[in-house]
Design a protein around this motif. Sequence first.
Motif, PDB file in Angstrom:
ATOM      1  N   LYS A 161       0.817  -1.217   0.000  1.00 35.71           N
ATOM      2  CA  LYS A 161       0.000   0.000   0.000  1.00 35.71           C
ATOM      3  C   LYS A 161       0.846   1.262   0.000  1.00 35.71           C
ATOM      4  CE  LYS A 161      -4.124  -2.011   2.148  1.00 35.71           C
ATOM      5  NZ  LYS A 161      -5.073  -1.949   3.285  1.00 35.71           N
ATOM      6  N   ASN A 162       1.947   1.248   0.742  1.00 36.11           N
ATOM      7  CA  ASN A 162       2.840   2.399   0.756  1.00 36.11           C
ATOM      8  C   ASN A 162       3.765   2.286  -0.467  1.00 36.11           C
ATOM      9  OD1 ASN A 162       4.613   4.469   1.225  1.00 36.11           O
ATOM     10  ND2 ASN A 162       5.280   3.760   3.236  1.00 36.11           N
ATOM     11  N   ARG A 163       3.307   2.826  -1.582  1.00 37.05           N
ATOM     12  CA  ARG A 163       4.045   2.670  -2.840  1.00 37.05           C
ATOM     13  C   ARG A 163       5.440   3.277  -2.774  1.00 37.05           C
ATOM     14  NH1 ARG A 163       1.532   1.025  -7.322  1.00 37.05           N
ATOM     15  NH2 ARG A 163       3.020   2.176  -8.612  1.00 37.05           N
ATOM     16  N   ALA A 164       5.658   4.210  -1.866  1.00 40.80           N
ATOM     17  CA  ALA A 164       6.964   4.877  -1.781  1.00 40.80           C
ATOM     18  C   ALA A 164       8.085   3.905  -1.451  1.00 40.80           C
ATOM     19  CB  ALA A 164       6.914   5.991  -0.737  1.00 40.80           C
ATOM     20  N   ILE A 165       7.759   2.784  -0.788  1.00 39.00           N
ATOM     21  CA  ILE A 165       8.812   1.834  -0.423  1.00 39.00           C
ATOM     22  C   ILE A 165       8.836   0.624  -1.350  1.00 39.00           C
ATOM     23  CG2 ILE A 165       8.817   2.542   2.002  1.00 39.00           C
ATOM     24  CD1 ILE A 165       7.209   0.003   2.639  1.00 39.00           C
ATOM     25  N   CYS A 166       8.053   0.689  -2.430  1.00 42.40           N
ATOM     26  CA  CYS A 166       8.015  -0.441  -3.354  1.00 42.40           C
ATOM     27  C   CYS A 166       8.084   0.023  -4.805  1.00 42.40           C
ATOM     28  CB  CYS A 166       6.770  -1.282  -3.111  1.00 42.40           C
ATOM     29  SG  CYS A 166       6.997  -3.021  -3.562  1.00 42.40           S
ATOM     30  N   ARG A 167       8.929   1.027  -5.029  1.00 41.89           N
ATOM     31  CA  ARG A 167       9.223   1.477  -6.395  1.00 41.89           C
ATOM     32  C   ARG A 167      10.571   0.887  -6.787  1.00 41.89           C
ATOM     33  NH1 ARG A 167       7.448   7.294  -4.619  1.00 41.89           N
ATOM     34  NH2 ARG A 167       5.239   7.290  -5.207  1.00 41.89           N
ATOM     35  N   GLY A 168      10.568   0.125  -7.852  1.00 41.09           N
ATOM     36  CA  GLY A 168      11.761  -0.631  -8.215  1.00 41.09           C
ATOM     37  C   GLY A 168      12.929   0.165  -8.733  1.00 41.09           C
ATOM     38  N   ASP A 169      12.747   1.466  -8.987  1.00 43.32           N
ATOM     39  CA  ASP A 169      13.838   2.320  -9.453  1.00 43.32           C
ATOM     40  C   ASP A 169      14.309   3.289  -8.378  1.00 43.32           C
ATOM     41  OD1 ASP A 169      13.889   1.203 -12.015  1.00 43.32           O
ATOM     42  OD2 ASP A 169      12.343   2.567 -12.759  1.00 43.32           O
ATOM     43  N   ASP A 170      13.895   3.061  -7.143  1.00 40.14           N
ATOM     44  CA  ASP A 170      14.192   4.006  -6.057  1.00 40.14           C
ATOM     45  C   ASP A 170      14.816   3.292  -4.868  1.00 40.14           C
ATOM     46  OD1 ASP A 170      14.301   6.167  -4.359  1.00 40.14           O
ATOM     47  OD2 ASP A 170      12.142   6.228  -3.963  1.00 40.14           O
ATOM     48  N   PRO A 171      16.097   2.945  -4.954  1.00 36.08           N
ATOM     49  CA  PRO A 171      16.728   2.233  -3.836  1.00 36.08           C
ATOM     50  C   PRO A 171      16.766   3.035  -2.546  1.00 36.08           C
ATOM     51  CG  PRO A 171      18.374   2.936  -5.439  1.00 36.08           C
ATOM     52  CD  PRO A 171      17.033   3.159  -6.070  1.00 36.08           C
ATOM     53  N   ALA A 172      16.796   4.360  -2.641  1.00 37.54           N
ATOM     54  CA  ALA A 172      16.921   5.197  -1.446  1.00 37.54           C
ATOM     55  C   ALA A 172      15.740   5.047  -0.504  1.00 37.54           C
ATOM     56  CB  ALA A 172      17.081   6.665  -1.841  1.00 37.54           C
ATOM     57  N   ASN A 173      14.612   4.553  -1.013  1.00 37.27           N
ATOM     58  CA  ASN A 173      13.429   4.373  -0.182  1.00 37.27           C
ATOM     59  C   ASN A 173      12.897   2.945  -0.207  1.00 37.27           C
ATOM     60  OD1 ASN A 173      12.780   7.218   0.727  1.00 37.27           O
ATOM     61  ND2 ASN A 173      12.874   7.511  -1.486  1.00 37.27           N
ATOM     62  N   ASN A 174      13.561   2.050  -0.911  1.00 29.59           N
ATOM     63  CA  ASN A 174      12.977   0.734  -1.164  1.00 29.59           C
ATOM     64  C   ASN A 174      12.956  -0.158   0.071  1.00 29.59           C
ATOM     65  OD1 ASN A 174      13.073  -2.248  -2.451  1.00 29.59           O
ATOM     66  ND2 ASN A 174      12.143  -0.805  -3.897  1.00 29.59           N
ATOM     67  N   MET A 175      11.895  -0.936   0.199  1.00 26.88           N
ATOM     68  CA  MET A 175      11.681  -1.795   1.353  1.00 26.88           C
ATOM     69  C   MET A 175      12.785  -2.827   1.525  1.00 26.88           C
ATOM     70  SD  MET A 175       8.192  -3.837   2.402  1.00 26.88           S
ATOM     71  CE  MET A 175       7.979  -4.663   0.827  1.00 26.88           C
ATOM     72  N   TYR A 176      13.332  -3.340   0.422  1.00 27.33           N
ATOM     73  CA  TYR A 176      14.346  -4.386   0.520  1.00 27.33           C
ATOM     74  C   TYR A 176      15.771  -3.840   0.600  1.00 27.33           C
ATOM     75  CZ  TYR A 176      10.585  -7.576  -0.927  1.00 27.33           C
ATOM     76  OH  TYR A 176       9.415  -8.291  -1.010  1.00 27.33           O
ATOM     77  N   TRP A 177      15.903  -2.506   0.521  1.00 24.24           N
ATOM     78  CA  TRP A 177      17.234  -1.906   0.550  1.00 24.24           C
ATOM     79  C   TRP A 177      17.393  -0.882   1.676  1.00 24.24           C
ATOM     80  CZ3 TRP A 177      21.681  -3.280  -1.677  1.00 24.24           C
ATOM     81  CH2 TRP A 177      22.744  -2.374  -1.698  1.00 24.24           C
ATOM     82  N   ALA A 178      16.491   0.086   1.766  1.00 30.06           N
ATOM     83  CA  ALA A 178      16.732   1.242   2.626  1.00 30.06           C
ATOM     84  C   ALA A 178      16.011   1.227   3.967  1.00 30.06           C
ATOM     85  CB  ALA A 178      16.341   2.520   1.875  1.00 30.06           C
ATOM     86  N   THR A 179      14.941   0.455   4.106  1.00 26.15           N
ATOM     87  CA  THR A 179      14.188   0.469   5.356  1.00 26.15           C
ATOM     88  C   THR A 179      14.942  -0.299   6.445  1.00 26.15           C
ATOM     89  OG1 THR A 179      12.966  -1.539   4.805  1.00 26.15           O
ATOM     90  CG2 THR A 179      12.018   0.553   4.071  1.00 26.15           C
ATOM     91  N   ARG A 180      14.381  -0.312   7.626  1.00 23.33           N
ATOM     92  CA  ARG A 180      15.056  -0.969   8.751  1.00 23.33           C
ATOM     93  C   ARG A 180      15.254  -2.460   8.516  1.00 23.33           C
ATOM     94  NH1 ARG A 180      11.940  -3.555  12.286  1.00 23.33           N
ATOM     95  NH2 ARG A 180      13.295  -3.060  14.039  1.00 23.33           N
ATOM     96  N   GLY A 181      14.439  -3.060   7.659  1.00 24.15           N
ATOM     97  CA  GLY A 181      14.608  -4.459   7.319  1.00 24.15           C
ATOM     98  C   GLY A 181      15.290  -4.676   5.982  1.00 24.15           C
ATOM     99  N   GLY A 182      15.656  -3.593   5.298  1.00 25.35           N
ATOM    100  CA  GLY A 182      16.375  -3.695   4.040  1.00 25.35           C
ATOM    101  C   GLY A 182      17.868  -3.860   4.289  1.00 25.35           C
ATOM    102  N   LEU A 183      18.600  -4.303   3.285  1.00 31.12           N
ATOM    103  CA  LEU A 183      20.013  -4.612   3.493  1.00 31.12           C
ATOM    104  C   LEU A 183      20.812  -3.396   3.940  1.00 31.12           C
ATOM    105  CD1 LEU A 183      22.223  -6.820   3.260  1.00 31.12           C
ATOM    106  CD2 LEU A 183      22.684  -5.922   0.963  1.00 31.12           C
ATOM    107  N   ALA A 184      20.731  -2.303   3.196  1.00 28.79           N
ATOM    108  CA  ALA A 184      21.508  -1.111   3.553  1.00 28.79           C
ATOM    109  C   ALA A 184      21.017  -0.507   4.868  1.00 28.79           C
ATOM    110  CB  ALA A 184      21.431  -0.077   2.429  1.00 28.79           C
ATOM    111  N   GLY A 185      19.690  -0.470   5.041  1.00 22.82           N
ATOM    112  CA  GLY A 185      19.136   0.097   6.276  1.00 22.82           C
ATOM    113  C   GLY A 185      19.531  -0.700   7.496  1.00 22.82           C
ATOM    114  N   TYR A 186      19.470  -2.033   7.388  1.00 22.05           N
ATOM    115  CA  TYR A 186      19.851  -2.871   8.530  1.00 22.05           C
ATOM    116  C   TYR A 186      21.328  -2.714   8.872  1.00 22.05           C
ATOM    117  CZ  TYR A 186      21.908  -6.806  10.843  1.00 22.05           C
ATOM    118  OH  TYR A 186      22.686  -7.559  11.684  1.00 22.05           O
ATOM    119  N   LEU A 187      22.200  -2.794   7.870  1.00 19.72           N
ATOM    120  CA  LEU A 187      23.638  -2.738   8.147  1.00 19.72           C
ATOM    121  C   LEU A 187      24.022  -1.402   8.777  1.00 19.72           C
ATOM    122  CD1 LEU A 187      24.991  -4.483   4.926  1.00 19.72           C
ATOM    123  CD2 LEU A 187      24.960  -5.424   7.254  1.00 19.72           C
ATOM    124  N   LYS A 188      23.399  -0.324   8.325  1.00 15.23           N
ATOM    125  CA  LYS A 188      23.676   0.986   8.931  1.00 15.23           C
ATOM    126  C   LYS A 188      23.265   1.010  10.394  1.00 15.23           C
ATOM    127  CE  LYS A 188      22.627   5.924   8.511  1.00 15.23           C
ATOM    128  NZ  LYS A 188      21.903   6.966   7.714  1.00 15.23           N
TER     129      LYS A 188
END
Length: 307
Positions: free
Chosen positions: A78-105
């Motif tokens: 529902k929150n499309r901002a975290i599921c846009r495939g061209d936007d790693p800075a906000n993506n659920m699998y990359w930038a969020t607390r459970g995303g790779l970059a977000g978690y490692l940070k």
Amino acid sequence: MNAHLHMFAAGARGFLAAACCAILTAVGIASAGGPAANRPIDPLYDRLAAELAAGKPLVITVYVALCDNDSQGIIPVKNRAICRGDDPANNMYWATRGGLAGYLKRAGWKRVLIVEPPGGPVLVRAVWRTSLAAGGALADRGVLGRIPVVVVGLAYRGREIRKAMVDYFHAVHRDEPWNVTLDTGETIAAGGASHVVGYVGHDYFYDTSEPEALLAEAAGDSALAKGAFALSCTGDRLIRPGLLRPNVHILLLNRTLAFPGAWSVGGIARGVASGRDGAGIRREAAAAFSRGMGISFGAALGGFAAQ
């Protein structure tokens, strides 16, 4: 973290935790058996101990297919901002607390390289490093104290999910290194030369009409002992057939439709560094997932399979 990510952390976490608990407790999928189920992990530790003694780090390469509502066969987020495939800075699998970059940070890993190539299937290439305490099978091989650990992450456009999974299979089954040079001049042998190879994202086997063609990419002449994992829906059933190689030890696969949170990547890193056996690494990964999702350890453990 921007407002969208705060929304994810505060709201979606509760939703995902509840859904995850329901799925993990209601669904029980037996892991694949056969000879591969009893494959020892010792060759991986033999190789790792020798390379640590030579001054090299433990290297984990993770191929991430960014979440994409528009191009992947996922339940729409529902929150499309975290599921846009061209936007790693906000993506659920990359930038969020459970995303790779977000978690490692958040976990305190130091990012030592980030590259954003123009165009192409990969939007971000990044490298993080930390040190972890050695133990168990590594201590038995003379590795003591803390060891250097490197995670190399590649964020693929959501619509390039097939490419992400093919590159993952190639890294598992072939030994060609992808050499990453840091600003210090140090070169990290990643990709097929990694000690551990992982995939994070939607399971493309649900989307393809030609699963045999995708599985055909899981071939090569790899001779290096490696660990492999995939944080992806029901990977124990769909991805496992692409990992059945004598020199590959399966460290973690999803049995259910649970969110592929990158907390488990940290658990795998700790488990390997501490020299645990396959069951111990699975428990470390499940414990990390349990803490990240806010669910019970038993529910988390039941959602994962290993070798």
